[in-house]
Design an enzyme around this catalytic site. Structure first.
Site, PDB file in Angstrom:
ATOM      1  N   MET A  34      -7.681   2.853   9.487  1.00 33.13           N
ATOM      2  CA  MET A  34      -6.878   1.706   9.071  1.00 33.13           C
ATOM      3  C   MET A  34      -6.103   1.133  10.261  1.00 33.13           C
ATOM      4  SD  MET A  34      -5.574   2.349   5.200  1.00 33.13           S
ATOM      5  CE  MET A  34      -6.720   2.140   3.828  1.00 33.13           C
ATOM      6  N   GLY A  35      -5.588  -0.060  10.064  1.00 29.54           N
ATOM      7  CA  GLY A  35      -4.875  -0.766  11.125  1.00 29.54           C
ATOM      8  C   GLY A  35      -5.325  -2.213  11.108  1.00 29.54           C
ATOM      9  N   ARG A  36      -4.599  -2.986  10.310  1.00 26.20           N
ATOM     10  CA  ARG A  36      -4.992  -4.381  10.053  1.00 26.20           C
ATOM     11  C   ARG A  36      -4.741  -5.280  11.262  1.00 26.20           C
ATOM     12  NH1 ARG A  36      -5.812  -7.689   5.986  1.00 26.20           N
ATOM     13  NH2 ARG A  36      -5.987  -5.972   4.535  1.00 26.20           N
TER      14      ARG A  36
ATOM     15  N   HIS B  20      -9.023   5.070   2.490  1.00 29.22           N
ATOM     16  CA  HIS B  20      -7.775   5.466   1.837  1.00 29.22           C
ATOM     17  C   HIS B  20      -7.472   6.957   1.937  1.00 29.22           C
ATOM     18  CE1 HIS B  20      -8.686   1.502   0.215  1.00 29.22           C
ATOM     19  NE2 HIS B  20      -7.369   1.365   0.084  1.00 29.22           N
TER      20      HIS B  20
ATOM     21  N   ARG C 183      -4.275   7.588   3.582  1.00 28.52           N
ATOM     22  CA  ARG C 183      -3.001   7.340   2.899  1.00 28.52           C
ATOM     23  C   ARG C 183      -2.709   8.384   1.832  1.00 28.52           C
ATOM     24  NH1 ARG C 183      -3.366   1.130   1.691  1.00 28.52           N
ATOM     25  NH2 ARG C 183      -3.274   1.822  -0.459  1.00 28.52           N
TER      26      ARG C 183
ATOM     27  N   ASP D  72       6.087  -5.572   5.711  1.00 30.94           N
ATOM     28  CA  ASP D  72       6.602  -6.940   5.893  1.00 30.94           C
ATOM     29  C   ASP D  72       6.484  -7.800   4.622  1.00 30.94           C
ATOM     30  OD1 ASP D  72       3.882  -6.838   6.209  1.00 30.94           O
ATOM     31  OD2 ASP D  72       3.819  -8.104   7.985  1.00 30.94           O
TER      32      ASP D  72
ATOM     33  N   ARG E  10     -24.168   6.563  13.858  1.00 25.55           N
ATOM     34  CA  ARG E  10     -23.719   6.606  12.466  1.00 25.55           C
ATOM     35  C   ARG E  10     -22.279   6.093  12.401  1.00 25.55           C
ATOM     36  NH1 ARG E  10     -28.402   7.974  11.583  1.00 25.55           N
ATOM     37  NH2 ARG E  10     -29.070   9.756  10.315  1.00 25.55           N
TER      38      ARG E  10
ATOM     39  N   ILE F  32       1.573   2.819   6.872  1.00 27.70           N
ATOM     40  CA  ILE F  32       0.865   3.766   7.745  1.00 27.70           C
ATOM     41  C   ILE F  32       0.387   3.050   9.002  1.00 27.70           C
ATOM     42  CG2 ILE F  32       0.137   5.298   5.864  1.00 27.70           C
ATOM     43  CD1 ILE F  32      -2.762   4.148   6.426  1.00 27.70           C
ATOM     44  N   ASP F  33       0.274   1.707   8.948  1.00 25.19           N
ATOM     45  CA  ASP F  33      -0.179   0.955  10.127  1.00 25.19           C
ATOM     46  C   ASP F  33       0.845   0.999  11.260  1.00 25.19           C
ATOM     47  OD1 ASP F  33      -2.299   0.368   8.549  1.00 25.19           O
ATOM     48  OD2 ASP F  33      -2.040  -1.802   8.538  1.00 25.19           O
TER      49      ASP F  33
ATOM     50  N   GLY G  37       0.841  -1.198   0.000  1.00 25.54           N
ATOM     51  CA  GLY G  37       0.000   0.000   0.000  1.00 25.54           C
ATOM     52  C   GLY G  37       0.876   1.248   0.000  1.00 25.54           C
TER      53      GLY G  37
HETATM   54  O1  F6P Z   1      -0.826  -0.517   4.072  1.00 30.33           O
HETATM   55  C1  F6P Z   1      -1.589  -1.146   5.044  1.00 30.33           C
HETATM   56  C2  F6P Z   1      -3.004  -0.802   4.845  1.00 30.33           C
HETATM   57  O2  F6P Z   1      -3.101   0.571   4.957  1.00 30.33           O
HETATM   58  C3  F6P Z   1      -3.942  -1.524   5.793  1.00 30.33           C
HETATM   59  O3  F6P Z   1      -4.252  -0.809   6.944  1.00 30.33           O
HETATM   60  C4  F6P Z   1      -5.161  -1.732   4.949  1.00 30.33           C
HETATM   61  O4  F6P Z   1      -5.852  -2.895   5.370  1.00 30.33           O
HETATM   62  C5  F6P Z   1      -4.592  -1.919   3.607  1.00 30.33           C
HETATM   63  O5  F6P Z   1      -3.430  -1.163   3.566  1.00 30.33           O
HETATM   64  C6  F6P Z   1      -5.546  -1.516   2.489  1.00 30.33           C
HETATM   65  O6  F6P Z   1      -4.845  -1.528   1.293  1.00 30.33           O
HETATM   66  P1  F6P Z   1      -5.434  -1.568  -0.169  1.00 30.33           P
HETATM   67  O7  F6P Z   1      -6.916  -1.467  -0.084  1.00 30.33           O
HETATM   68  O8  F6P Z   1      -4.843  -0.388  -0.845  1.00 30.33           O
HETATM   69  O9  F6P Z   1      -4.955  -2.830  -0.767  1.00 30.33           O
END
Ligand code: F6P
Length: 344
Positions: A169-171, A272, A275, A103, A266, A126-127, A10
């Protein structure tokens, strides 16, 4: 030396600042020449390149995105992928390769190091969840955008006496949720590190209403898990590294909050927007420090290393260490959150 460069995964505000710093120091101090591979590892496999010199990297310091563009290409999943990469690298007579990525991207560099390529990594996500570094560039920009959103949502949420859920965001780690949540004064902050306790969420919201403040802000990371649904994703599609498209926990949570409390709720997913656009001064500075350190490592003959920030010092660690585990939010920050909330 002749050096290849790519940006993978990303995109992230500050990538252009790294590219610019590497090229400026490389050209002006070491007499290097650069080859830019476009669209991450895809461009190495297909040998698609663009010129990287003082001219093409001028005027990009403040620009978001990446002039090299990016992709989530997993070389391990492509037959003959590593052979194609090696062919492109030797074809361009490259002495080294600098890969900017998280990673997934760095796991490919690790494989290329085993195949004799001099690889240096720059931590990008960004995570902010890469091990070994205190901060990845792009994180500060994402947090600034998310905090501004939370600030803006306060007035409309108060005007309508609602609960407003903000999905960020934050997977696998809740760095953005926790930082923007605390900085934005959110009433409830939910991260992937801890399964969501709906009873506790309801208790906090009721306490807020009982205190006379009849509105509340909830910040939730996209990777947070509800006990009944787990993580929420858009469809069953996964990318080539096996990651689902996380999205929707905010809406699921909003529905559950409204059902349990009766408070109108709500949700908004910042997605995005976090980002996109111009990097903060902090991210430009960090990206520039990473870039100049990366080109120095190339000339010191180091390989398989990732430039990192530890305290306020730029140093380097083995790439393997960075990808071995996810850097999650520590108990100290969760204690800060608890300290600001009414006691149970
Ligand atoms: O780069 C990590 C991240 O920002 C995650 O938080 C998010 O799940 C993912 O990218 C989304 O990326 P994309 O939708 O661009 O593939």
């Amino acid at each position: 030396m002749r050096i290849g460069m790519l940006t993978g995964g990303g995109d992230c505000p500050g990538l252009n600042a790294v590219i610019r710093a590497v090229v400026r120091k490389g050209v002006m101090h070491y007499g290097d020449e650069f080859v830019g591979f476009v669209e991450g590892w895809r461009g190495v496999i297909d040998d698609r390149t663009m010129a990287l010199d003082l001219q093409t990297t001028s005027g990009i310091l403040h620009r978001g995105g990446t002039i090299l563009r990016s992709s989530r290409t997993n070389v391990k999943k492509i037959e003959g992928g590593f052979e194609s990469c090696l062919k492109a690298i030797t074809g361009h007579k490259l002495d080294a390769l600098i890969a900017m990525g998280g990673d997934d991207t760095q796991s490919i560099s690790v494989e290329l190091v085993k195949r004799g390529v001099q690889c240096i990594g720059v931590p990008k996500t960004i995570d902010n969840d890469l091990s070994g570094t205190d901060v990845c560039f792009g994180f500060d920009t994402a947090v600034t955008i998310a905090t501004e959103a939370v600030d803006r949502l306060h007035s409309t949420t108060e005007a309508h006496s609602r609960v407003q859920v903000v999905e960020v965001m934050g997977r696998d780690a809740g760095w953005i949720a926790v930082t923007a949540g605390i900085a934005g004064g959110a009433d409830v902050i939910l991260a992937p590190e801890k399964p969501i306790d709906m009873d506790e969420v309801v208790r906090l919201l009721r306490a807020r209403w009982e205190s006379g403040k009849r509105f509340a802000l909830v910040v939730v990371a996209e990777g947070a898990k509800l006990p009944q649904t787990g993580q929420v994703a858009l469809g069953a599609k996964v990318d080539s590294f096996g990651h689902a498209r996380l999205s929707g926990i905010g809406q699921a949570l909003a529905e559950e909050i409204e059902r349990r409390t009766g408070y109108e709720t709500r949700s908004v997913n910042l997605g995005h927007t976090q980002r996109g656009g111009t990097p903060t001064a902090y991210d430009r500075m960090l990206a520039t420090r990473y870039g100049t350190a990366a080109i120095d490592l190339v000339h010191q003959g180091k390989t398989g290393r990732l430039v990192v920030l530890q305290g306020n010092r730029i140093t380097d660690i083995p790439l393997e260490d960075a990808i071995a585990k996810t850097r999650t939010v520590g108990e100290d920050l969760f204690a800060v959150i608890k300290g600001l909330q009414p006691k149970a």
